[in-house]
Design an enzyme around this catalytic site. Structure first.
Site, mmCIF file in Angstrom:
data_model
loop_
_atom_site.group_PDB
_atom_site.id
_atom_site.type_symbol
_atom_site.label_atom_id
_atom_site.label_comp_id
_atom_site.label_asym_id
_atom_site.label_seq_id
_atom_site.Cartn_x
_atom_site.Cartn_y
_atom_site.Cartn_z
ATOM 1 N N LYS A 138 57.865 46.741 38.950
ATOM 2 C CA LYS A 138 59.041 45.451 38.812
ATOM 3 C C LYS A 138 60.100 45.791 39.652
ATOM 4 C CE LYS A 138 62.192 42.889 35.776
ATOM 5 N NZ LYS A 138 62.436 42.565 34.059
ATOM 6 N N HIS A 196 12.506 36.829 51.851
ATOM 7 C CA HIS A 196 13.459 35.688 51.335
ATOM 8 C C HIS A 196 13.501 35.549 49.803
ATOM 9 C CE1 HIS A 196 13.951 34.607 55.582
ATOM 10 N NE2 HIS A 196 12.670 34.649 55.904
#
Length: 534
Positions: free
Chosen positions: A152, A289
């Site tokens: 922060k 595939h």
């Protein structure tokens, strides 16, 4: 409740921040001593805790214990040590504001310009199978508080949560301090670090509070990028592979040789593993595939079972096997490697490889050879992304004792076949699951001879399987991943000479399909269980 608001004109410019005081408290002590040496060499005061302080002191470096800063000894077995204004005021003071600077002076608290913190090994403790109380002890409280406070206050403090960032801090020491842009980037990594940590803790709690048969209310998937791939399914698509924390699959495999794996290589190799490891006997699956062009187990009494399984899988469709991806569920032998010498193959993946087999593969420098991790196992759940969310389901698995399950299948036509023929039906039923729906598999002697996959109607799948099998269709058995909605599909199989058909059953026209089988003298089983694969 909102924090205090300040007049923007009160903030002073602050880009370069010299590092004079550092707070260091790490669980992962990788490269800790070299970092501490660099800090000490630059005249930085090091404040530290527990074992981190001990490690720095053992290296002969000066270190201030955090208890000297707080005036409070560590308490409750270390649960309380940094949660104190003497620490957090030094982390959160925004020295761009004169008022914050004045308050620190009044409180006699020195600011920190660097915080090096990483958190307790919570995920690793869970993965180790530790007892619940031991896991709870690895829920870090003070660590995340320090990380978030420093992040922060990145206008004034550099926060480091990983040893990977140490070199940049050492470099900053040499140029007089950290820059604002660098501190922003470090803060972003810090917040991601605590967010992932909190998600892991929340997921663990959620999994522990629901019934084991229920699906979780909250799902967290943590993954780290392993590699950026050249491209995705097509050359214009970006792609990367990520490893999931606690994963034991293809993403954790070791590549022993060959070109970089592609996106499609990973997809096909995973499909090959799914097919080969469904079978308990030595088996090989060849994929193109994401669909099998051959799956087989070893011939009875084969001298080299895995080599035999490969030859039989390849014989199903040698044309499609060109450029295929192969998975074996046993160690790849020299004989299997020699079988592959003249067959163009993209990838081979297995639990192990004989050294002599690897010598053969080295002659095929582009062949990708992947060895599975020792703890590899099939996933318990399947996850698939959809737009705006994801789908989660139990993985579609077969029980190891499928023979006992087969005893419950409903025989609706013909006589119950002998054990050898039933074993062939079980093989066809298992391999059918590895084929994209609509799926039809023809098999003989526990090897596929014809596969029809991915068609939008089951009739076309039947035609394709029969066409690929040719004369081998006669006397084979057929498996269908879902019921036949009409008798036209089974008619194609019967005309080709199949001797038995296995399917889930459940169509409103089951009667027509069973009548066809009975008239043709074909054995037919209903399993009562579908195996779609989309």
């Amino acid at each position: 409740m909102a924090g205090p608001r300040h007049d923007p004109s009160l903030y002073r410019e602050r880009d370069l921040v010299p590092i004079r005081r550092a707070l260091v408290s790490v669980s992962d002590k990788t490269d800790l001593v070299p970092l501490a040496q660099a800090l000490a060499g630059a005249g930085v005061e090091i404040v530290s805790t527990g074992s981190t302080a001990a490690r720095i002191r053992d290296a002969g470096l000066a270190v201030t214990d955090v208890s000297a800063v707080t005036g409070f000894d560590e308490a409750l077995d270390g649960r309380v040590k940094t949660l104190h204004p003497g620490v957090h005021a030094g982390l959160l003071a925004d020295l761009r504001l004169e008022d914050h600077e004045r308050q620190l002076e009044e409180l006699a608290i020195a600011p920190f310009e660097l915080v090096v913190v990483n958190l307790y090994p919570f995920v690793e403790t869970v993965a180790s199978g530790a007892a619940r109380d031991d896991v709870v002890e690895q829920i870090d409280i003070g660590g995340p508080a320090m990380v978030r406070a420093a992040a922060k206050n990145h206008a004034n403090v550099a926060i480091v949560v990983s040893p990977e960032s140490y070199p940049s801090i050492v470099e900053a020491l040499g140029v007089g301090g950290t820059r604002l842009q660098e501190r922003r980037e470090l803060a972003a990594r810090a917040f991601a670090h605590t967010a992932e940590y909190d998600r892991a803790v929340a997921t663990w709690f959620a999994e522990g509070t629901i019934h084991e048969d229920a699906l979780p209310n909250h799902l967290t998937i943590k993954a780290e990028r392993l590699a950026t791939l050249r491209y995705g399914e097509n050359s214009h698509q970006r792609a990367a592979i990520y490893t999931r924390v606690g994963g034991h699959g293809i993403a954790q495999a070791t590549q022993l040789q060959g070109k970089e794996m592609s996106y499609n290589n990973y997809v096909d190799a995973d499909a090959a593993l799914r097919a080969a490891f469904d079978l308990l006997k030595p088996a090989v699956a060849i994929i193109k595939h994401a669909n099998p062009c051959g799956i087989a187990t070893a011939a009875p009494h084969a001298l080299d079972p895995i080599a035999s399984a490969h030859l039989r899988a390849h014989a199903c469709d040698p044309v499609s096997a060109f450029g295929g991806v192969i998975a074996a569920n046993r160690t790849v032998t020299l004989k299997m490697a020699e079988n592959l010498r003249d067959i163009f193959t993209e990838v081979i993946i297995a639990p192990g490889f004989e050294p002599e087999a690897l010598e053969v593969f080295r002659l095929k420098k582009n062949l990708r050879v992947l060895e599975l991790p020792a703890d590899w196992h099939q996933e318990r759940m399947d996850v698939r992304l959809v737009s705006g969310g994801l789908l989660l389901q139990d993985a579609d698995r077969f029980p190891d004792d499928i023979e006992s399950v087969a005893a419950e299948w409903e025989l609706v036509s013909g006589e119950r076949p002998p054990e050898e023929a039933l074993s062939n039906l079980i093989f066809a039923w298992k391999t059918c699951r590895a084929v994209k729906s609509n799926a039809i598999v023809l098999a003989k002697d526990s090897a596929t001879v014809g596969i029809g996959m991915g068609q939008v109607n089951r009739v076309d799948s039947c035609r394709l399987a029969v066409e690929r099998a040719g004369e081998r269709a006669r006397g084979s058995v057929a498996a269908s991943d879902a019921f036949f909605p009409f008798a036209d599909g089974p008619q194609i199989l019967v005309d080709a000479g199949v001797s038995a058909i296995i399917q889930p059953g459940g169509s409103v026209r089951d009667g027509e399909v069973v009548d066809l089988a009975r008239q043709a003298g074909v054995t037919m089983f209903f399993t009562g269980e579908r195996h779609f694969y989309h």
